[in-house]
Design a protein around this motif. Structure first.
Motif, short mmCIF file in Angstrom:
data_model
loop_
_atom_site.label_atom_id
_atom_site.label_comp_id
_atom_site.label_asym_id
_atom_site.label_seq_id
_atom_site.Cartn_x
_atom_site.Cartn_y
_atom_site.Cartn_z
N GLY A 160 70.18 91.46 47.41
CA GLY A 160 69.86 91.57 48.83
C GLY A 160 68.41 91.25 49.13
N GLY A 161 67.77 90.43 48.28
CA GLY A 161 66.38 90.05 48.50
C GLY A 161 65.37 90.95 47.83
N ALA A 162 65.80 92.06 47.28
CA ALA A 162 64.91 93.00 46.60
C ALA A 162 65.25 93.00 45.11
N PRO A 163 64.31 93.37 44.26
CA PRO A 163 64.64 93.47 42.84
C PRO A 163 65.84 94.40 42.62
N ARG A 164 66.69 94.05 41.66
CA ARG A 164 67.95 94.76 41.46
C ARG A 164 67.76 96.25 41.24
N SER A 165 66.79 96.63 40.41
CA SER A 165 66.60 98.05 40.12
C SER A 165 66.15 98.82 41.36
#
Length: 89
Positions: A25-30
């Motif tokens: 969603g555009g953010a790092p997965r973690s």
């Protein structure tokens, strides 16, 4: 695709997934998983649906803006928080 600096017989294909960060969603997965878990805990556990959605959207928006500026902002932030305060004013 070859350039002038390549050596004959030493071409190594590298998959694109190994060189780019993984985003959700555009953010790092973690960060996205942590943000969603925290928002779900507020929304489901405390039964505060509006607050849970608000936490999710605000957290995701901030993470996306930070990732656009620097995709590796999370490791940099973690390293910054671990370092001792050498320069105190």
């Amino acid at each position: 695709m070859r350039d002038d600096r390549s050596i004959e017989g030493v071409d190594i294909p590298v998959h694109r997934a190994l060189t780019e960060p993984i985003f959700l969603g555009g953010a790092p997965r973690s960060v996205a998983i942590l943000n969603g878990t925290f928002a779900a805990a507020i929304g489901l556990g405390l039964q505060q649906w509006v607050a849970g959605l608000g936490v999710f959207f605000i957290g995701q928006t901030l993470a996306v803006f930070a990732a656009k500026r620097d995709p590796d902002f999370l490791p940099v932030l973690a390293r910054h928080l671990r370092q001792r305060r050498w320069w105190r004013c």
